[in-house]
Design a protein around this motif. Structure first.
Motif, PDB file in Angstrom:
ATOM      1  N   SER A  27       2.260  -8.620  -9.466  1.00 62.70           N
ATOM      2  CA  SER A  27       3.461  -7.926  -9.019  1.00 62.70           C
ATOM      3  C   SER A  27       3.086  -6.776  -8.094  1.00 62.70           C
ATOM      4  N   LEU A  28       3.617  -6.818  -6.876  1.00 61.10           N
ATOM      5  CA  LEU A  28       3.427  -5.720  -5.943  1.00 61.10           C
ATOM      6  C   LEU A  28       4.348  -4.565  -6.278  1.00 61.10           C
ATOM      7  N   SER A  29       5.477  -4.843  -6.891  1.00 62.65           N
ATOM      8  CA  SER A  29       6.458  -3.789  -7.143  1.00 62.65           C
ATOM      9  C   SER A  29       6.124  -2.950  -8.368  1.00 62.65           C
ATOM     10  N   PHE A  30       5.624  -3.579  -9.461  1.00 58.79           N
ATOM     11  CA  PHE A  30       5.397  -2.778 -10.670  1.00 58.79           C
ATOM     12  C   PHE A  30       4.041  -3.017 -11.325  1.00 58.79           C
ATOM     13  N   GLY A  31       3.192  -3.880 -10.772  1.00 55.37           N
ATOM     14  CA  GLY A  31       1.981  -4.254 -11.490  1.00 55.37           C
ATOM     15  C   GLY A  31       0.687  -3.998 -10.772  1.00 55.37           C
ATOM     16  N   ALA A  32      -0.320  -4.818 -11.112  1.00 59.54           N
ATOM     17  CA  ALA A  32      -1.688  -4.608 -10.642  1.00 59.54           C
ATOM     18  C   ALA A  32      -1.816  -4.729  -9.133  1.00 59.54           C
ATOM     19  N   ALA A  33      -1.007  -5.580  -8.504  1.00 58.36           N
ATOM     20  CA  ALA A  33      -1.118  -5.743  -7.049  1.00 58.36           C
ATOM     21  C   ALA A  33      -0.814  -4.426  -6.337  1.00 58.36           C
ATOM     22  N   GLY A  34       0.216  -3.722  -6.781  1.00 60.26           N
ATOM     23  CA  GLY A  34       0.534  -2.436  -6.178  1.00 60.26           C
ATOM     24  C   GLY A  34      -0.555  -1.404  -6.406  1.00 60.26           C
ATOM     25  N   ILE A  35      -1.107  -1.373  -7.613  1.00 58.31           N
ATOM     26  CA  ILE A  35      -2.182  -0.423  -7.916  1.00 58.31           C
ATOM     27  C   ILE A  35      -3.427  -0.767  -7.099  1.00 58.31           C
ATOM     28  N   ALA A  36      -3.706  -2.064  -6.959  1.00 56.02           N
ATOM     29  CA  ALA A  36      -4.843  -2.470  -6.125  1.00 56.02           C
ATOM     30  C   ALA A  36      -4.656  -2.010  -4.684  1.00 56.02           C
ATOM     31  N   LEU A  37      -3.431  -2.084  -4.179  1.00 59.30           N
ATOM     32  CA  LEU A  37      -3.159  -1.647  -2.807  1.00 59.30           C
ATOM     33  C   LEU A  37      -3.474  -0.170  -2.627  1.00 59.30           C
ATOM     34  N   LEU A  38      -3.163   0.653  -3.616  1.00 63.02           N
ATOM     35  CA  LEU A  38      -3.492   2.078  -3.536  1.00 63.02           C
ATOM     36  C   LEU A  38      -5.000   2.288  -3.502  1.00 63.02           C
ATOM     37  N   HIS A  39      -5.727   1.591  -4.364  1.00 59.67           N
ATOM     38  CA  HIS A  39      -7.181   1.743  -4.382  1.00 59.67           C
ATOM     39  C   HIS A  39      -7.813   1.232  -3.087  1.00 59.67           C
ATOM     40  N   VAL A  40      -7.233   0.183  -2.515  1.00 63.62           N
ATOM     41  CA  VAL A  40      -7.696  -0.304  -1.216  1.00 63.62           C
ATOM     42  C   VAL A  40      -7.490   0.764  -0.144  1.00 63.62           C
ATOM     43  N   ALA A  41      -6.338   1.422  -0.177  1.00 68.18           N
ATOM     44  CA  ALA A  41      -6.063   2.496   0.797  1.00 68.18           C
ATOM     45  C   ALA A  41      -7.082   3.615   0.666  1.00 68.18           C
ATOM     46  N   HIS A  42      -7.388   4.005  -0.548  1.00 64.84           N
ATOM     47  CA  HIS A  42      -8.362   5.080  -0.771  1.00 64.84           C
ATOM     48  C   HIS A  42      -9.762   4.663  -0.335  1.00 64.84           C
ATOM     49  N   ALA A  43     -10.115   3.406  -0.589  1.00 65.76           N
ATOM     50  CA  ALA A  43     -11.440   2.935  -0.185  1.00 65.76           C
ATOM     51  C   ALA A  43     -11.567   2.901   1.336  1.00 65.76           C
ATOM     52  N   HIS A  44     -10.520   2.437   2.017  1.00 70.13           N
ATOM     53  CA  HIS A  44     -10.541   2.416   3.478  1.00 70.13           C
ATOM     54  C   HIS A  44     -10.701   3.824   4.052  1.00 70.13           C
ATOM     55  N   ALA A  45     -10.109   4.797   3.378  1.00 73.22           N
ATOM     56  CA  ALA A  45     -10.173   6.179   3.864  1.00 73.22           C
ATOM     57  C   ALA A  45     -11.466   6.878   3.478  1.00 73.22           C
ATOM     58  N   GLY A  46     -12.309   6.213   2.678  1.00 74.44           N
ATOM     59  CA  GLY A  46     -13.556   6.818   2.247  1.00 74.44           C
ATOM     60  C   GLY A  46     -13.396   7.813   1.118  1.00 74.44           C
ATOM     61  N   LEU A  47     -12.224   7.827   0.461  1.00 66.17           N
ATOM     62  CA  LEU A  47     -12.005   8.747  -0.653  1.00 66.17           C
ATOM     63  C   LEU A  47     -12.681   8.250  -1.921  1.00 66.17           C
ATOM     64  N   THR A  48     -12.831   6.927  -2.035  1.00 71.36           N
ATOM     65  CA  THR A  48     -13.563   6.327  -3.151  1.00 71.36           C
ATOM     66  C   THR A  48     -14.399   5.184  -2.580  1.00 71.36           C
ATOM     67  N   ASP A  49     -15.320   4.664  -3.387  1.00 77.66           N
ATOM     68  CA  ASP A  49     -16.026   3.467  -2.937  1.00 77.66           C
ATOM     69  C   ASP A  49     -15.149   2.246  -3.252  1.00 77.66           C
TER      70      ASP A  49
END
Length: 412
Positions: A27-49
């Motif tokens: 689920s992109l709206s309420f589940g793991a897919a949405g949370i994964a998208l946030l972590h992907v954004a942070h990784a792209h920005a170099g905020l996390t690995d």
């Protein structure tokens, strides 16, 4: 907001060992897919690995990914594929290829059913065409997909037909997107004759935004400009308020359709899903697609009037992306980027950011990790203040789809 002010990933930084519900993982709206998208954004920005992002991608794909006829941009194979494409990592190429085959079959099934419904002269359900559940959302993924745009053009052709072919019910011509259901897409005696839905999440502003994005990106089909113009003029018909303070209702009932008069006495909350922010952004995109500077200025002025109206802003009672402050801020941010650095919208952004931050712990604190109604959507909106190039909000039709450019440096 500086880079050090960006939020860390949500408290659920490690995926649970078991999914809370069968649909939670994809689920992109309420589940793991949405949370994964946030972590992907942070990784792209170099905020996390990339380790945390990979963990959430693994959680997203832990169970079977569904591609049944009800799968959509925010649930199932298209949702998972959207996140993997946003990650833009070579390790996911094979999975994306597999998912895309299922998405292609799904889209063709949905298109066949939609055209058969039009041929029979029947009214659609919202989930046939809308952004959240329907073909507009699937079309948004196909634009995100890039490459061979033949299937995307088939979706655009369907939306052109939806926008330009009325449906006759009891001798009355209704817009092709009129539904005999409620806004929740269910039959109800409390909504006799159904309604026309204007919102970007479930209504005609979603197809308008998708047709406009495609046009701006150079993907067109016969009748596309006419469809954009027709929807825009339809929204003109239902514009309320004054020239300096315009607004649109979220729905049009049969009695309003027949009288040409809206029963709603004032603007609804300025949310992304149904309010002026989503509607004005869709109309700005339509104007950009048609090269109509007058309409572009009108859309930008409508959004400016909305965000400077404290009575409207007071209607927002949470900070969420779908219904609250995050959606308002992200819509204004994308509209301001197209309006230009000297626009009034751009000048208003700092103050709007400040009010957004103030409301993060307001009278209705947001709970849950969801994208649309939870902390993930808020975190992505805050992140976008300093990382606008990551177009996670292409799933909201606020930003255009990103170009696919795989990072061949491998997994971090």
């Amino acid at each position: 907001m500086t880079g050090t002010d960006l939020p860390s990933p949500p408290a659920t930084a490690a995926p649970p060992e078991q999914d809370p519900s069968p649909d939670w993982g994809q689920s992109l709206s309420f589940g793991a897919a949405g949370i994964a998208l946030l972590h992907v954004a942070h990784a792209h920005a170099g905020l996390t690995d990339w380790i945390a992002a990979h963990r959430w991608v693994a959680a997203m794909t832990r169970g079977p990914v569904t591609a049944h006829p009800d799968a959509c941009l925010f649930r199932g194979a298209p949702a998972v594929a959207f996140v993997l494409r946003a990650a833009d990592r070579p390790a996911y190429t094979s999975a994306i290829d597999t998912l895309d085959r299922h998405v292609t079959r799904l889209v063709r099934q949905r298109l066949d059913a939609a055209h058969q419904r039009i041929d029979r002269g029947r009214l659609p359900r919202l989930r046939e065409f809308d952004l959240i559940n329907g073909l507009t959302g699937l079309g948004a993924y196909l634009l995100h997909q890039g490459g061979d745009d033949a299937l995307a053009r088939e979706v655009l052709s369907y939306l052109v037909r939806l926008a330009t072919e009325p449906v006759t019910v009891d001798g009355e011509d209704l817009p092709g997107w009129w539904t005999d259901n409620t806004p929740a897409d269910l039959p109800s005696p409390q909504w006799p004759g159904g309604h026309a839905n204007l919102g970007i999440a479930h209504g005609i502003a979603g197809p308008l935004a998708l047709l406009a994005h495609a046009t701006i990106g150079g993907i067109t089909v016969p009748g596309q400009a006419e469809a954009i113009d027709r929807i825009s003029r339809w929204l003109d018909r239902w514009q309320c308020g004054t020239l300096t303070r315009p607004w649109w209702p979220g729905t049009i009932r049969p009695t309003e359709w027949r009288t040409g008069s809206v029963d709603q006495h004032g603007p609804q909350r300025p949310s992304w899903c149904y309010g002026t922010p989503g509607l004005a952004r869709a109309q700005q995109l339509a104007a950009l697609a048609l090269g109509d500077r007058r309409r572009q200025r009108a859309a930008e002025n409508a959004l400016t009037a909305c965000v400077t109206d404290n009575q409207q802003l007071a209607l927002l009672d949470d900070a969420s992306l779908c219904h609250g402050w995050a959606g308002l801020v992200q819509a204004v941010r994308r509209a301001a980027a197209d309006a230009g650095p000297d626009s009034e919208l751009t000048a208003l952004l700092p103050r709007l950011h400040t009010r957004f931050e103030h409301h993060l712990h307001g009278r209705r604190p947001v709970t849950g990790d969801g994208l649309l109604e939870g902390t993930v959507g808020i975190a992505l909106t805050r992140h976008a203040a300093t990382a606008p190039a990551f177009r996670w909000d292409a799933c909201l039709l606020l930003a255009p789809p990103p170009a696919a450019t795989l990072d061949m440096e491998g997994i971090g």
